[in-house]
Design an enzyme around this catalytic site. Structure first.
Site, PDB file in Angstrom:
ATOM      1  CG  ASP A   1     -15.090   6.513   5.415  1.00  0.00           C
ATOM      2  OD1 ASP A   1     -15.358   7.558   6.018  1.00  0.00           O
ATOM      3  OD2 ASP A   1     -13.949   6.161   5.109  1.00  0.00           O
TER       4      ASP A   1
ATOM      5  CG  HIS B   1      -6.899   5.931   3.793  1.00  0.00           C
ATOM      6  ND1 HIS B   1      -7.516   5.681   4.974  1.00  0.00           N
ATOM      7  CD2 HIS B   1      -5.726   6.550   4.122  1.00  0.00           C
ATOM      8  CE1 HIS B   1      -6.771   6.131   5.973  1.00  0.00           C
ATOM      9  NE2 HIS B   1      -5.681   6.667   5.478  1.00  0.00           N
TER      10      HIS B   1
ATOM     11  CG  HIS C   1     -11.036  -1.192   9.068  1.00  0.00           C
ATOM     12  ND1 HIS C   1      -9.858  -1.348   9.753  1.00  0.00           N
ATOM     13  CD2 HIS C   1     -11.202   0.134   8.872  1.00  0.00           C
ATOM     14  CE1 HIS C   1      -9.342  -0.148   9.971  1.00  0.00           C
ATOM     15  NE2 HIS C   1     -10.128   0.759   9.455  1.00  0.00           N
TER      16      HIS C   1
END
Ligand code: ACO
Length: 429
Positions: free
Chosen positions: A363, A267, A307
């Protein structure tokens, strides 16, 4: 055509008609489907909530196939271009963009609550010199509940608003103290004349100068990153916030739990993992070898890719890539960027990643920006937690006001032993 679902239970031959609303059937409607009076009733089994809506929410909308992300209806790209973090926070919390007067009042309100109690400083000094800043952050946020007993009044709107302002205002201070602690520098008090992001940079990087002035391009870049990370509907940490909050505990305790969920490498720890991965790969020439390893199924993953919801390019990753160029024009290019670009190029053409719809997520590039701005990798999840605080609180507030919500309590399928008699120790084999 009726908005219903017809079900025939082949165990009994009975037929049921379930209403469909908003593309969902209610799991509780299945409970009536029984084989007999002793039967508990049919349940759904959905590990990791792959196909279960747990709430109705008006805050954030994601279309994972089209790569769309909206906060209260506004596209993330437009907010990243025109808004700033505090305005976006207002939007997420209250549902509408503020007027000029409302924004001024809101900004002032936040800036008046940036300081933390001196005992918080003492508490933080107790951590080991090499403690991970995210561990310090989440423990300290949890400890705030002991400083604000009124936070337990979760059904009092005014008390909730008080904690909301305190949390949004104080998380940058706690984050900055955690960083300064980890490098052994004295804490810097907030400067309320600076912007939200500017003040954060001041608390992180101020040395002996009388007034800290952050670079405007870097300050804006950080603010954009804060906007992009502010909310993302029912992700792991937000679900944790809602679940913990559903017991009506105070928001500081719930938010500490949400931050703990964010700490994990799948995460909020992902951008830290991306940098470790890029360092491990070491050079552009080693990228094909690394991709081969990921595809071999030995458990390695291309961090920053994939994702649960986005099955196309994460819209936040697009904005971040543009922001990276601006940041690198000031800081110089991050040497790991070439490895990242090559990874992305190969992965986007490779059948393994294409067939699984694995694209860069938020990210993949954020860590490169943070590193270029001088943040150590350990600070990355903390930099995520600061803006996500508003998302967590907005979702917590929505959960508390939702008359359909109760304490979160999933069911299970029991697969353990059937009842059996206790065996005294001397008779156990
Ligand atoms: N690298 C290689 N293969 C991957 C990756 C990846 N990053 N992500 C998924 N896969 C593969 C899986 O091995 C699986 O393949 P299989 O069907 O052959 O078994 C398939 O793609 C589906 O993957 P799941 O794990 O079922 O997908 P899930 O939705 O559960 O996972 C997650 C989503 C956790 C984000 C995953 O893609 C991942 O681990 N990514 C890397 C970590 C990361 O970047 N996390 C940040 C997410 S964004 C955020 O939290 C802010």
């Amino acid at each position: 055509m009726a908005d219903t679902l017809s079900i025939v239970d082949n165990r009994t031959g009975k037929k049921y008609e379930l209403p469909i609303h908003d593309g969902t059937v209610r799991a509780m409607d299945l409970r009536q489907i029984k084989t007999g009076p002793e039967d508990f009733g049919l349940m759904t089994y959905d590990p990791a909530f792959m196909n279960t809506a747990s709430c109705r929410s008006a805050i954030t909308y994601i279309d994972g196939d089209k790569g769309i992300l909206l906060y209260r209806g506004y596209p993330i790209e437009q907010l990243a271009e025109h808004s700033d973090y505090l305005e976006t926070a207002y939007l997420l919390l209250f549902g509408e963009l503020p007027t000029t007067v409302q924004l001024q009042a809101w900004t002032r309100e936040i800036s008046l609550h940036t300081m933390v109690h001196e005992n918080i400083k003492k508490l933080m000094e107790g951590f080991q010199y090499d403690a991970h800043p995210m561990g310090i952050f989440l423990s300290t946020v949890g400890a705030l509940s002991t400083f604000y007993p009124d936070a337990r009044q979760v059904h009092d709107r005014a008390a909730r608003m008080h904690q909301t302002v305190r949390l949004i205002a104080k998380v940058p201070t706690i984050a900055a103290y955690a960083y300064r602690h980890s490098i052994g520098r004295p804490y810097v008090y907030p400067d309320n004349e600076l912007s939200f992001a500017g003040n954060f940079l001041n608390m992180l990087f101020k040395m002996t100068e009388l007034k800290y002035q952050s670079n405007p391009v870097l300050t804006r870049a950080l603010d954009v990153l804060f906007i992009l990370h502010a909310d993302h509907e029912q992700n792991c940490s937000t679900s944790a916030m809602r679940n913990i909050g559903s017991s009506h505990v105070d928001p500081y305790s719930a938010l500490a739990g949400a931050a703990a969920a964010l700490y994990g490498p799948l995460h909020g720890g992902a951008n830290e993992a991306v940098l470790r991965m890029l360092n491990e790969i070491g050079s552009v020439s080693k990228v094909p070898e690394f991709i081969k390893r990921v595809k071999s199924g030995d458990g390695s993953r291309l961090m920053g890719f994939g994702h649960r919801v986005y099955k196309s390019y994460d819209p936040r990753a697009k904005v971040i890539k543009r922001t990276a160029d601006l940041v690198f024009s000031i800081t110089g290019k991050n040497p790991l960027l070439d490895i990242a670009l090559e990874l992305e190029r190969i992965a986007l053409e490779d059948e393994y990643f294409v067939s699984r719809k694995l694209y860069p997520n938020v990210d993949f590039y954020s860590g490169l920006i943070y590193q270029a701005m001088g943040f150590p990798v350990e600070m990355f999840p903390v930099l995520f937690a600061i803006p996500r605080t508003v998302g967590w609180i907005a979702q917590w507030e929505e959960m508390l006001l939702d008359s359909e919500q109760k304490i979160a309590r999933p069911r299970q399928i029991y697969v353990g032993p059937q009842p059996r008699d206790y065996v005294p120790a001397e008779k156990r084999s």
